[in-house]
Design a protein around this motif. Sequence first.
Motif, PDB file in Angstrom:
ATOM      1  N   UNK A 293       0.857  -1.199   0.000  1.00 40.89           N
ATOM      2  CA  UNK A 293       0.000   0.000   0.000  1.00 40.89           C
ATOM      3  C   UNK A 293       0.890   1.244   0.000  1.00 40.89           C
ATOM      4  N   UNK A 294       1.922   1.200   0.836  1.00 45.21           N
ATOM      5  CA  UNK A 294       2.841   2.344   0.925  1.00 45.21           C
ATOM      6  C   UNK A 294       3.612   2.511  -0.375  1.00 45.21           C
ATOM      7  N   UNK A 295       4.059   1.386  -0.965  1.00 43.60           N
ATOM      8  CA  UNK A 295       4.808   1.463  -2.223  1.00 43.60           C
ATOM      9  C   UNK A 295       3.972   2.111  -3.324  1.00 43.60           C
ATOM     10  N   UNK A 296       2.672   1.925  -3.236  1.00 42.16           N
ATOM     11  CA  UNK A 296       1.800   2.524  -4.247  1.00 42.16           C
ATOM     12  C   UNK A 296       1.522   3.996  -3.936  1.00 42.16           C
ATOM     13  N   UNK A 297       2.111   4.494  -2.845  1.00 42.52           N
ATOM     14  CA  UNK A 297       1.958   5.914  -2.505  1.00 42.52           C
ATOM     15  C   UNK A 297       0.582   6.265  -1.957  1.00 42.52           C
ATOM     16  N   UNK A 298      -0.086   5.303  -1.369  1.00 44.14           N
ATOM     17  CA  UNK A 298      -1.416   5.575  -0.803  1.00 44.14           C
ATOM     18  C   UNK A 298      -1.263   5.962   0.670  1.00 44.14           C
ATOM     19  N   UNK A 299      -1.783   7.130   1.009  1.00 44.66           N
ATOM     20  CA  UNK A 299      -1.686   7.596   2.396  1.00 44.66           C
ATOM     21  C   UNK A 299      -2.797   7.002   3.226  1.00 44.66           C
ATOM     22  N   UNK A 300      -2.417   6.307   4.279  1.00 48.78           N
ATOM     23  CA  UNK A 300      -3.458   5.789   5.149  1.00 48.78           C
ATOM     24  C   UNK A 300      -3.496   6.615   6.424  1.00 48.78           C
ATOM     25  N   UNK A 301      -4.665   6.584   7.062  1.00 48.74           N
ATOM     26  CA  UNK A 301      -4.824   7.436   8.234  1.00 48.74           C
ATOM     27  C   UNK A 301      -5.046   6.558   9.461  1.00 48.74           C
ATOM     28  N   UNK A 302      -6.266   6.242   9.777  1.00 51.01           N
ATOM     29  CA  UNK A 302      -6.503   5.426  10.972  1.00 51.01           C
ATOM     30  C   UNK A 302      -6.441   3.957  10.624  1.00 51.01           C
ATOM     31  N   UNK A 303      -5.896   3.186  11.530  1.00 54.90           N
ATOM     32  CA  UNK A 303      -5.838   1.737  11.332  1.00 54.90           C
ATOM     33  C   UNK A 303      -6.397   1.058  12.568  1.00 54.90           C
ATOM     34  N   UNK A 304      -7.226   0.065  12.360  1.00 58.87           N
ATOM     35  CA  UNK A 304      -7.712  -0.704  13.498  1.00 58.87           C
ATOM     36  C   UNK A 304      -7.627  -2.179  13.164  1.00 58.87           C
ATOM     37  N   UNK A 305      -7.089  -2.939  14.103  1.00 62.39           N
ATOM     38  CA  UNK A 305      -7.100  -4.388  13.938  1.00 62.39           C
ATOM     39  C   UNK A 305      -7.906  -4.942  15.092  1.00 62.39           C
ATOM     40  N   UNK A 306      -8.893  -5.768  14.799  1.00 69.39           N
ATOM     41  CA  UNK A 306      -9.686  -6.248  15.937  1.00 69.39           C
ATOM     42  C   UNK A 306      -9.134  -7.558  16.471  1.00 69.39           C
TER      43      UNK A 306
END
Length: 427
Positions: A293-306
């Motif tokens: 995802x990062x290599x594709x240059x997509x900025x992520x914001x919040x992450x949640x893992x349940x």
Amino acid sequence: MSIIVQKYGGSSVQDAESIKRVARRIVDTKRAGHQVVVVVSAMGDTTDDLLDLAADISSAPPLREMDILLSSGERMSMALLAMAIHELGETAQSFTGSQAGMITDALHGRARIIEVSPQRVQEAVDAGYVGIVAGFQGMSRESKDITTMGRGGSDTTAVALAAALDAEVCEIYTDVDGVFTADPRVVKSARKIDEISSEDMLEMAAAGTKVLHLRSVEYARRFGVKLHVRSSFSDKEGTWVIPDETDTVTIKEGEPLEQPIISGLAHESSEGKLTIRGVPDAPGKAAAVFNPIAEAGINIDMIVQDISAETKKTNISFTLPGADGDKAQRILTEHQDEIGFESLDFVPQVGKVSLIGGGMRNHPGVSARFFSALSEAGINIELISTSEIRVSVITDVEVMDKAVQAIHTAFGLDSDEEAKVYAGTGR
Ligand code: ASP
Ligand code: MG
């Protein structure tokens, strides 16, 4: 003449030798042409020893007596330090928190500062004395009792005095050379930070960096106090913590000095939410997801893992620019074998509502009120993330505006006058 406030922690005044060493440093500062106000902690482990002693006597000691007991640790060190300064040919006067005008609320063991009126300290330094003030304690005007401000509170005493005395700098002396890029006790290769903004320092303190007490950083940020965190064991330049002018506040007459400050609400709906279902709960999976995802240059914001419970599978959700959703799904599908997930679920638009302010972490009531407001409005929360200066939630985009309004009202931010929007959609 400029006032310098210096705070010495317990390890810097742990025995007679250390007290003499600290006295020397104070005298040097004074002789360099400054007025000096010193805040001291209790010697070494004194506070812990006093706590143990109380526990040997009572399983539930009255909180009022507990505070009188604990406040005595700082009184010992302040008197001894004053003597050591006299021994070096300068004069000093020590003051308890209440003598120094530290007025707090009446909550024993976790008192908050309401007002600081350090006239006696000011008079002492004007008359040529070094002023010494006992850390982490004050007095409640309401109950007329001695209060303490919670473990590690002396940093906050120092910063509050620096603000009230309009000091040039508040020097926090400790047993490391400053603030490091990671805890130097854990990461040997940690680097000392020369300068950091109050805001970043606030986040570091909130996330566990212990050199500075969280409340003191918040106080310094709010009142524009410059901090210099340095070692009392060396002459090295430490870390400067520099407040941003725009963060400083003006407190209205009669309002307490330490209270959460709610600046406002922000919202946006440009993000989407991607959920990866059925990811094996094993090391390396988050990296397998987020690297491509990062290599594709997509900025992520919040992450949640349940939590994975019995199934040993977990769901990972994150927010990303809505326009990047298709790309992200394509990339993850390409890596499906490696990640081992079962399915993807993408919502192209979600609402994000954030409450921004200061002192949130120190006042649990803030998040309680925030979530109650959403609950009363019947709004479901999909993701939550918090920091010292922000609480954010993700909601269904349809109810986002309603959420903003509900929280706004709950925090008493509503104005009597209707806000004018001259043009535009606010996009
Ligand atoms: N002596 C108190 C404590 O150990 C306050 C302080 O050191 O800041 O928590
Ligand atoms: Mg201590």
